[in-house]
Structures are given as C-alpha cells and as structure tokens.
Design a protein around this motif. Structure first.
Motif, mmCIF file in Angstrom:
data_model
loop_
_atom_site.group_PDB
_atom_site.id
_atom_site.type_symbol
_atom_site.label_atom_id
_atom_site.label_comp_id
_atom_site.label_asym_id
_atom_site.label_seq_id
_atom_site.Cartn_x
_atom_site.Cartn_y
_atom_site.Cartn_z
ATOM 1 N N GLU A 1 -4.289 -11.003 -5.517
ATOM 2 C CA GLU A 1 -4.320 -12.457 -5.653
ATOM 3 C C GLU A 1 -3.307 -12.929 -6.690
ATOM 4 O O GLU A 1 -3.006 -14.119 -6.786
ATOM 5 N N GLU A 2 -2.768 -11.983 -7.469
ATOM 6 C CA GLU A 2 -1.908 -12.339 -8.594
ATOM 7 C C GLU A 2 -0.422 -12.188 -8.301
ATOM 8 O O GLU A 2 0.407 -12.866 -8.899
ATOM 9 N N VAL A 3 -0.059 -11.294 -7.406
ATOM 10 C CA VAL A 3 1.350 -11.069 -7.090
ATOM 11 C C VAL A 3 1.468 -10.729 -5.603
ATOM 12 O O VAL A 3 0.612 -10.048 -5.038
ATOM 13 N N VAL A 4 2.527 -11.218 -4.975
ATOM 14 C CA VAL A 4 2.762 -10.935 -3.558
ATOM 15 C C VAL A 4 3.452 -9.576 -3.446
ATOM 16 O O VAL A 4 4.608 -9.423 -3.852
ATOM 17 N N ILE A 5 2.734 -8.606 -2.915
ATOM 18 C CA ILE A 5 3.249 -7.254 -2.761
ATOM 19 C C ILE A 5 3.618 -7.026 -1.305
ATOM 20 O O ILE A 5 2.880 -7.413 -0.395
ATOM 21 N N LEU A 6 4.762 -6.397 -1.075
ATOM 22 C CA LEU A 6 5.187 -6.010 0.259
ATOM 23 C C LEU A 6 5.367 -4.496 0.270
ATOM 24 O O LEU A 6 5.881 -3.933 -0.708
ATOM 25 N N ILE B 1 -5.629 5.200 -1.056
ATOM 26 C CA ILE B 1 -5.378 5.902 -2.323
ATOM 27 C C ILE B 1 -4.194 5.327 -3.088
ATOM 28 O O ILE B 1 -4.327 4.895 -4.234
ATOM 29 N N ALA B 2 -3.010 5.310 -2.475
ATOM 30 C CA ALA B 2 -1.807 4.885 -3.193
ATOM 31 C C ALA B 2 -1.724 3.366 -3.356
ATOM 32 O O ALA B 2 -1.264 2.879 -4.394
ATOM 33 N N ALA B 3 -2.158 2.609 -2.358
ATOM 34 C CA ALA B 3 -2.058 1.146 -2.428
ATOM 35 C C ALA B 3 -2.817 0.546 -3.612
ATOM 36 O O ALA B 3 -2.278 -0.310 -4.319
ATOM 37 N N PRO B 4 -4.071 0.941 -3.873
ATOM 38 C CA PRO B 4 -4.763 0.361 -5.030
ATOM 39 C C PRO B 4 -4.143 0.765 -6.367
ATOM 40 O O PRO B 4 -4.257 0.019 -7.348
ATOM 41 N N ILE B 5 -3.513 1.936 -6.420
ATOM 42 C CA ILE B 5 -2.806 2.325 -7.647
ATOM 43 C C ILE B 5 -1.676 1.336 -7.908
ATOM 44 O O ILE B 5 -1.521 0.812 -9.024
ATOM 45 N N ILE B 6 -0.880 1.075 -6.872
ATOM 46 C CA ILE B 6 0.231 0.140 -7.010
ATOM 47 C C ILE B 6 -0.268 -1.261 -7.363
ATOM 48 O O ILE B 6 0.321 -1.957 -8.203
ATOM 49 N N LYS B 7 -1.333 -1.686 -6.738
ATOM 50 C CA LYS B 7 -1.898 -3.008 -7.033
ATOM 51 C C LYS B 7 -2.202 -3.141 -8.518
ATOM 52 O O LYS B 7 -1.828 -4.147 -9.151
ATOM 53 N N LYS B 8 -2.859 -2.166 -9.094
ATOM 54 C CA LYS B 8 -3.211 -2.218 -10.519
ATOM 55 C C LYS B 8 -1.963 -2.207 -11.402
ATOM 56 O O LYS B 8 -1.862 -2.957 -12.376
ATOM 57 N N ILE B 9 -1.009 -1.353 -11.062
ATOM 58 C CA ILE B 9 0.211 -1.251 -11.860
ATOM 59 C C ILE B 9 0.980 -2.569 -11.833
ATOM 60 O O ILE B 9 1.406 -3.079 -12.881
#
Length: 374
Positions: free
Chosen positions: A280-285, A348-356
């Motif tokens: 909700e905070e940053v648009v990730i692609l 696994i990898a997507a939520p890591i990136i979201k937090k970072i």
C-alpha cells in the motif's frame, strides 16, 4: 517444513540468518549498487590472524555444512537457473522480433503436447485458458512461453540474452564473478540450427542449461525501468561508470507492454505476487519465479557436494525468485531476490522484497526531506 519455518522467521524476526540466498539492489538509472547481500554471511573479523580452525572449516572450507559455504558470494558467483523471471525478457524478444504482438494469444489447457509424444506441463494443471502476453506474464503461464520460445528458437534466444547481458560478467568491482551460461542449441552437419523442442521451450521459462547470478538479473531488469539501457553495476561511486550505459535495440512500446505485465503480477488480483507482494506504500513491479533445480543441501548425506549440480528438474525443492523494480513512474531501485530451495517466489521472495522496499522508501523520503533546498 522448510517453507513454514521461513514464514515464521519472516513474520517474527525478519529474515533469519539460517536461510540461504541473495539480494541485490541497483539504481536502475546509473547501475550504482544499493545493496548486495549473500546469505549465510560471516564476520570478516573472524578471518584476522590467528584464525581459529573452526572458522576455517565453517567459512573457508565449508566442512561444517558443505553446501552452505559462507565465503561463497552468491550475489555474483552462484549458478542459479532464473526460472520464470526470465519470461519478461522472452516476452520482449518475441515482441521485438515481431513473432508476437500485444494481441497474440495462446490457449493453455495445462500442458502442450507434440506429435512425437512429448508433453510439457504448465504450473496450473487446469490451464489458464486463452491469454495474451500481458496476462501470460501476470499468470506466469508456461504454455504461452513454451510457444514463444519455440517460435524464437534457441539461437535467437541466445542472441537476445547476450544483448541483455546474460552470459557475460557485469564487471562489478569484486573478484571471481561468474559469467553465467547460455543453453546450446542443436545444429545439423552444416552447422545450421535445428529444432530442439526441449531447449527451445525450456530456455523461454528460464530453465534448460541457463544459469545466472542475482546481480545479472538485477542489471537486466533495469532495462525495463530506464527505457532500454544496459547499465554497469558498480559499488564505488564513479561518475564515468554511472554514465556508461548501452542503448539496447528495443522499442519503448514493447518495453511498455512488458512493464504492464510486471505491474499486474504484483498489483492486480490473480497476479503471482499479489497476495504476498503488493504494498500500500510503494508501487512494486516484478516477476516471481519458482526455479526447478537439482541437488538438495538439506540432505544429511547429499549425493552431490555441489548443490548446483542439477540431476533432475523435479526431485528437489525449487529456488524462490522475485525480480523487478519500483516505483513505476520514476523507478529508483531495481532488485533481484532469491531464496534457495525455499519454494514459490510469490510466497517466499515477494514478501521479503515488500518489507525491504517499504523500509527503503521510508528512509529515502526522510533523506530527501532533509536535503538542503536551493
């Protein structure tokens, strides 16, 4: 069990050091390295003489856990199959070679069968039905990309991969970088390419004998964030290297098509990273990946000491990938994240990136607010 343990660590203590993999982040405009992580890590001070023999066994020789060698820099030395994140590049190849366009569609029934009896499956056994390139990226449809890969052929996929920097060292200022490996297609007696169903099709989904490093994936995805330029990754601030960009022979309209697919992967219902990676905070692609591999490092008595020796593509837990950039309008970071033998990239990898990225953009906003005006 491994995947469940990972989720517990992720929710309670961020990313535990028991996990193996890598994270690389670049400035997509300049190639400046923003982060370069290899796990498991070690304390460099432990290598100051006199060195304890236990440290030598654990860090340098890997005798404690042979497949978890800590001195091995996974960000630049690993031999990973890229899996589904490679599909974004194959989509661009097909668009550029006019093999497909935005309206080209494939009907996915869950597999693709050939007259010789071979059958290659999609990850969705029930099929994705009819889909075009943007939806194929969003859903990560193997059948769509098998089709595109066979239309392209191995030789053409090799040519484009070379353009995108695969099969070459990035030139980052670190020792022993692995150049990667591109699949070799079959040729006839006149050295002309001939149809190789397996390599042609599985090259396009990031398998076959394709090998990459995380820094190579982070570098390549920059082209979708900067308008088609191949950057030069560098750790030390260097004005010349920041300006050293190669304009690739790709059209902006084709980049935009793939970028829309990467947006839908994360930000639309049904995308492979929507459930765990949308912020909700940053648009990730980005593009998730579940890369089949061989050699399982968790075995008490592994058959192969080299965890990257792939004796099959289905016997061992896959690597989890997430590769992309953020935000969409003015991209400031491109990334590649992999967790070895951890399962699905979207879980696994997507939520890591979201937090970072959420933390990164909080810091970036504070830093920009404190910069002197005028």
């Amino acid at each position: 069990m491994f995947r469940e343990k990972f989720k517990v660590d992720l929710n309670n203590t961020e990313v535990s050091r028991i996990h193996v993999g890598s994270f690389v982040a670049l400035n997509p405009q300049t190639g400046e390295v923003l982060a370069l992580v290899s796990m498991p890590d070690f304390n460099p001070n432990d290598l100051i003489p006199p060195i304890n023999q236990n440290v030598v066994n654990d860090v340098v020789l890997g005798n404690t856990q042979p497949c978890y060698l800590k001195a091995f820099n996974r960000a630049i030395q690993s031999h990973y199959p890229p899996g589904s994140p490679f599909k974004m590049f194959v989509a661009l190849m097909g668009l550029e070679d006019n093999i497909i366009d935005e309206r080209f569609s494939v009907f996915c029934t869950g597999s693709i069968k050939f007259s010789n009896g071979e059958e290659y499956k999609c990850h969705n056994q029930f099929g994705h039905q009819r889909l075009e390139v943007i939806k194929a990226i969003k859903k990560s449809c193997n059948v769509f990309f098998y089709t595109v890969g066979m239309k392209l052929g191995t030789a053409r996929q090799n040519w484009w991969s070379d353009q995108f920097g695969f099969g070459h060292k990035t030139g980052v200022e670190l020792p022993s970088e692995y150049m990667g490996h591109l699949p070799v297609g079959r040729v006839n007696s006149k050295n002309k390419p001939i149809v190789d169903l397996y390599t042609d099709s599985h090259f396009s989904i990031g398998q076959a004998d394709l090998e990459v490093t995380p820094i190579k994936m982070a570098r390549a995805v920059c082209l979708f964030a900067n308008g088609g330029y191949l950057v030069s990754p560098h750790i030390v601030k260097n004005e010349d290297l920041s300006k050293k960009r190669i304009k690739l022979p790709v059209k902006q309209k084709n980049i935009d098509i793939v970028v829309e697919g990467l947006f839908q992967v994360v930000n639309e219902v049904g995308g492979t990273a929507y459930a765990e990676g949308r912020s909700e905070e940053v648009v990730i692609l980005g593009k998730t990946g579940t890369a089949d591999t061989g050699g399982h490092p968790n075995s008490k008595n592994p058959r192969w000491m080299d965890e990257y020796y792939r004796i099959s593509q289905s016997s061992y837990p896959p690597h989890a990938w997430f590769v992309g950039f953020a935000p969409r309008d003015v991209p400031k970071i491109a990334f590649a994240c992999i967790s070895e033998h951890a399962g699905h990239g979207g879980e696994i990898a997507a939520p890591i990136i979201k937090k970072i990225l959420e933390e990164y953009f909080k810091v970036l906003k504070i830093r920009e607010a404190n910069e002197p005006k005028g």
